[in-house]
Design an enzyme around this catalytic site. Structure first.
Site, short mmCIF file in Angstrom:
data_model
loop_
_atom_site.label_atom_id
_atom_site.label_comp_id
_atom_site.label_asym_id
_atom_site.label_seq_id
_atom_site.Cartn_x
_atom_site.Cartn_y
_atom_site.Cartn_z
CE LYS A 12 -0.24 1.88 3.50
NZ LYS A 12 -0.09 2.46 4.82
CB ALA A 99 8.40 -1.72 10.88
CG ASP A 140 -2.42 1.61 7.50
OD1 ASP A 140 -3.12 2.63 7.65
OD2 ASP A 140 -1.18 1.63 7.37
O1 C5P Z 1 -3.81 1.27 14.11
P1 C5P Z 1 -2.39 0.89 14.29
O2 C5P Z 1 -2.19 -0.15 15.34
O3 C5P Z 1 -1.72 0.52 13.00
O4 C5P Z 1 -1.63 2.19 14.79
C1 C5P Z 1 -0.34 2.16 15.36
C2 C5P Z 1 -0.11 3.43 16.16
O5 C5P Z 1 -0.01 4.57 15.28
C3 C5P Z 1 -1.23 3.79 17.11
O6 C5P Z 1 -1.06 3.17 18.34
C4 C5P Z 1 -1.10 5.29 17.23
O7 C5P Z 1 -0.07 5.63 18.14
C5 C5P Z 1 -0.65 5.70 15.85
N1 C5P Z 1 -1.76 6.14 14.99
C6 C5P Z 1 -2.33 7.38 15.21
N2 C5P Z 1 -3.34 7.79 14.40
C7 C5P Z 1 -3.78 7.03 13.39
C8 C5P Z 1 -3.21 5.76 13.14
C9 C5P Z 1 -2.19 5.34 13.97
O8 C5P Z 1 -1.93 8.10 16.12
N3 C5P Z 1 -4.76 7.48 12.60
#
Ligand code: C5P
Length: 290
Positions: A12, A99, A140
């Protein structure tokens, strides 16, 4: 019920990513135009009594099949939703850096949902339920379930399909430095705000229109990611000095960067030049999926 299914987990690319306010749940509001390329991980699912995951491929090493792997989390969440009690032997061939801002684990989790719906014959789990399960795994994951060019809103989980993009050959470059998403959001200082871009998209079907549109946008996560992994600056500089480059930008929370070129030959020539100058980097031309 089939005894074996396969799923492709395309990378992506966030062509733009604007961040808004931080919410009370700790996530940030965002607006992103995401697209997918013909390059990704591969998953094979075989009927089995229990759930297991084996990882191979160029980036398989170092990604242990730990119990909280997103693929296993997706499998467990799907089974729980559907009341399915069987297992699966899953093999993940990891072709994408881990990552790295191009979906990776999210694309794998989404592909696991698609593949296991088939293996377990769960066609009743429709697209809305699949997106809900996906959103519970990561911000995502919903956009990766469809793997089509789309706008992401909310914390990323609200997905609206966009018109297909020109099938340009993007050049992806990753300096082989893993960048975790949370710290990049935490280091964010400047935000473009959200809700302003979807009306502006001018798609006239060619790369010039796309580049003009993107040039007036940004990835707000680029600056904080650069602080955490300064080598990203070197990647962007290497892309921007190539002949016939039209735009170079970081994807997601990094460290993978992409560039758009005038034509395919220019993208391939740039790939050769960067790979020769930086043999330690991951350098991959990849076409936007139609
Ligand atoms: O949703 P995901 O686990 O992939 O997100 C990882 C981290 O990225 C979250 O814990 C948060 O700290 C940050 N994040 C965020 N705002 C988003 C997506 C992710 O702050 N829209």
């Amino acid at each position: 019920m089939p005894s074996r299914t396969e799923a492709f987990a395309p990378a992506k690319i966030n062509l733009l990513l604007h961040v808004g306010d931080k919410r009370t749940d700790g996530y940030h509001e965002l607006e992103s135009l995401a697209t997918f390329v013909e390059l990704g991980d591969k998953l094979v699912f075989e009927a089995a009594d229990t759930l297991s995951l084996t990882i191979d491929g160029p980036f398989g090493e170092g990604l242990a099949a730990e119990s909280d792997n997103l693929v296993l989390r997706a499998a467990r969440a799907l089974a729980a939703h559907a009341g399915h009690t069987g297992g699966a032997k899953i093999t993940l061939t990891k072709n994408l850096p881990v990552a790295s801002g191009i979906g990776g684990g999210s694309a794998d989790a989404a592909a696991a949902l698609r593949g296991l719906v088939q293996l377990w014959d769960l066609e009743d789990v429709g697209p809305i339920a699949a997106r809900d399960i996906a959103a519970g795994i990561g911000s995502d994951v919903p956009v990766c379930v469809e793997s089509r060019t789309a706008w992401m809103e909310g914390r990323g989980e609200i997905v609206t399909f966009a018109r297909p993009l020109p099938p340009a050959l993007l050049l992806l470059v990753n300096p082989r430095v893993a960048v975790p998403t949370g710290p990049v959001f935490a280091a964010l200082k400047t935000r473009s705000g959200v809700g302003t871009q979807q009306e502006r998209i001018p798609y006239d079907g060619n790369i010039w229109g796309l580049t003009d549109f993107l040039a007036a946008t940004a990835n707000d996560l680029e600056a904080p990611a650069l602080e955490i992994a300064p080598v990203i600056g070197g990647v962007l500089a290497a892309l921007r000095m190539q002949k016939d480059v039209m735009l170079a930008r970081m994807s997601g929370s990094g460290a993978t960067c992409f560039a758009l070129f005038k034509d395919d030959d220019a993208a391939r020539a740039a790939a050769d030049a960067i790979a020769a100058a930086h043999p330690e980097w991951w350098v991959q031309p990849a076409r936007i999926l139609g």
